[in-house]
Design an enzyme around this catalytic site. Sequence first.
Site, short mmCIF file in Angstrom:
data_model
loop_
_atom_site.label_atom_id
_atom_site.label_comp_id
_atom_site.label_asym_id
_atom_site.label_seq_id
_atom_site.Cartn_x
_atom_site.Cartn_y
_atom_site.Cartn_z
N GLN A 1 -3.72 -1.25 10.29
CA GLN A 1 -3.74 -2.55 9.61
C GLN A 1 -4.29 -3.62 10.57
O GLN A 1 -3.82 -3.78 11.69
CB GLN A 1 -2.32 -2.92 9.15
N ASP B 1 -10.44 3.31 5.32
CA ASP B 1 -10.79 1.89 5.22
C ASP B 1 -12.31 1.68 5.26
O ASP B 1 -12.79 0.60 4.95
CB ASP B 1 -10.16 1.12 6.40
N LYS C 1 0.84 -1.20 0.00
CA LYS C 1 0.00 0.00 0.00
C LYS C 1 0.88 1.26 0.00
O LYS C 1 0.61 2.23 -0.69
CB LYS C 1 -0.93 -0.01 1.22
#
Length: 299
Positions: free
Chosen positions: A98, A121, A54
């Site tokens: 994450q 997200d 990412k």
Amino acid sequence: MPALILDGKKIAEEIKREIKAETDKLKSQYGIIPGLAFILVGNNPASESYVKMKNKACNEIGFFSITEKLPDKTEQDFLTDLINKYNRDPLIHGILVQLPLPEHLNSDKIIEVIDPRKDVDGFHPINVGKLVIGLDCFKPCTPAGIQELLKRYGIKTTGKHIVILGRSNIVGKPAANIFLQKENFANAIVTIVHSAADDIIKYTRQADILICATGKAEFVNSDMIKKDAIVIDVGINRIPDSKSKSGYKIVGDVDFASVSKIASAITPVPGGIGPMTIAMLLSNTLKAAKNFTNAYIKI
Ligand code: NDP
């Protein structure tokens, strides 16, 4: 006829080029550089590799990014304070914690600390709620990537039966909510199947579009799908492979070899939904930066 391969890698590159062009414009006209903070706790190799990919994508398109790598023993309060620091930071438009977090941390509470305007997200309850009722929000990247891939291939979903294997908060549930909305490239009849189903095949064989997100390597075989179905493989599973240098290879939740003979279209693993997920993260971050810019300078 062999199935059409839905090339997520190629489409993701196309999207990245579009985002780069918009990023360059934002930079030259308003001096705004989209900024994304990654927070990685512990030493999970898969998580490390996802954050690396990412981050690399951010660099390629000219985003500003920062990675906070924290030890496994990081405490809830420390993590909360760090997120709050980035909530206040005007150079950071997106915050990505994450997942999964180590077990001693409460992931739900951590996600709630993220400012919903920086929740790229799309996991904060405010964004989840907005998604459910069809308001503008950050859509979770993996299901948004599935929708975008179908859209770019011109695969219409209105009135189609979409069966989703898996009900996680990251993939299954948001995918269902995305495809239920009364809009183009959604408006589908949606069924979610999970481990309590006694006869999975009964459901999967009804699918015009089957989305597989079980986390079980090559679980879906050709007996489980209807002829000419469209099969979306979300799975990323490591299985031992003595021929590879690393000792493992990545496979999806679908037995590609057999299913691609029956399906009309299928996503490969790797090169399908994985790159689309990253492209959608970049897209959400650009959106967050534009929202921020809009709040101060009209764009
Ligand atoms: P989870 O483990 O959170 O969820 C798996 C879901 O599958 C659960 O709802 C589970 O049911 C269901 N399930 C498991 N086994 C069966 C079975 N035999 N029959 C029916 N349902 C079953 O996984 P995620 O949703 O987070 O991820 C799924 C896969 O997608 C993984 O391989 C993951 O690595 C991959 N992934 C890929 C991404 C990408 O960028 N391409 C992003 C995110 C995930 P129950 O709820 O009843 O336990």
